[in-house]
Design a protein around this motif. Sequence first.
Motif, mmCIF file in Angstrom:
data_model
loop_
_atom_site.group_PDB
_atom_site.id
_atom_site.type_symbol
_atom_site.label_atom_id
_atom_site.label_comp_id
_atom_site.label_asym_id
_atom_site.label_seq_id
_atom_site.Cartn_x
_atom_site.Cartn_y
_atom_site.Cartn_z
ATOM 1 N N MET A 1 44.505 51.305 42.460
ATOM 2 C CA MET A 1 43.415 50.303 41.683
ATOM 3 C C MET A 1 43.918 49.008 42.155
ATOM 4 S SD MET A 1 43.238 49.412 37.511
ATOM 5 C CE MET A 1 42.401 51.146 37.355
ATOM 6 N N PRO A 2 42.373 48.363 42.623
ATOM 7 C CA PRO A 2 42.395 46.792 42.895
ATOM 8 C C PRO A 2 42.806 45.811 41.990
ATOM 9 C CG PRO A 2 40.208 47.765 43.030
ATOM 10 C CD PRO A 2 41.066 48.893 42.584
ATOM 11 N N ARG A 3 43.389 44.768 42.557
ATOM 12 C CA ARG A 3 43.848 43.610 41.721
ATOM 13 C C ARG A 3 42.997 42.704 41.937
ATOM 14 N NH1 ARG A 3 50.117 43.553 40.779
ATOM 15 N NH2 ARG A 3 50.294 44.853 38.927
ATOM 16 N N TYR A 4 42.800 41.726 40.863
ATOM 17 C CA TYR A 4 42.001 40.335 40.996
ATOM 18 C C TYR A 4 42.560 39.183 40.466
ATOM 19 C CZ TYR A 4 38.315 43.695 42.527
ATOM 20 O OH TYR A 4 37.778 44.724 43.037
ATOM 21 N N VAL A 5 42.207 38.115 40.746
ATOM 22 C CA VAL A 5 42.727 36.875 40.080
ATOM 23 C C VAL A 5 41.571 36.333 39.592
ATOM 24 C CG1 VAL A 5 44.001 34.679 40.285
ATOM 25 C CG2 VAL A 5 44.868 36.589 41.483
ATOM 26 N N ILE A 6 41.591 35.725 38.328
ATOM 27 C CA ILE A 6 40.493 35.040 37.842
ATOM 28 C C ILE A 6 41.184 33.636 37.561
ATOM 29 C CG2 ILE A 6 38.679 34.692 35.846
ATOM 30 C CD1 ILE A 6 38.927 37.839 35.527
#
Length: 57
Positions: A1-6
């Motif tokens: 699953m991709p990970r993102y930073v907000i």
Amino acid sequence: MPRYVIERDIPEIGSAEREQLRDAAQKSNGVLAAMKAESKNIQWEHSYVAGDKTFCI
């Protein structure tokens, strides 16, 4: 699953009181709920608070 930073700019959040941190978290949870309502499969893992920014993974 991709990970993102907000990354969010919130002046002086790094020195904020607990209630201000709670308010910022509630706003983030509202955005997360709206995204889930749009059937976007996203899950908050954790956050970092530093200076004038928050970073949510």
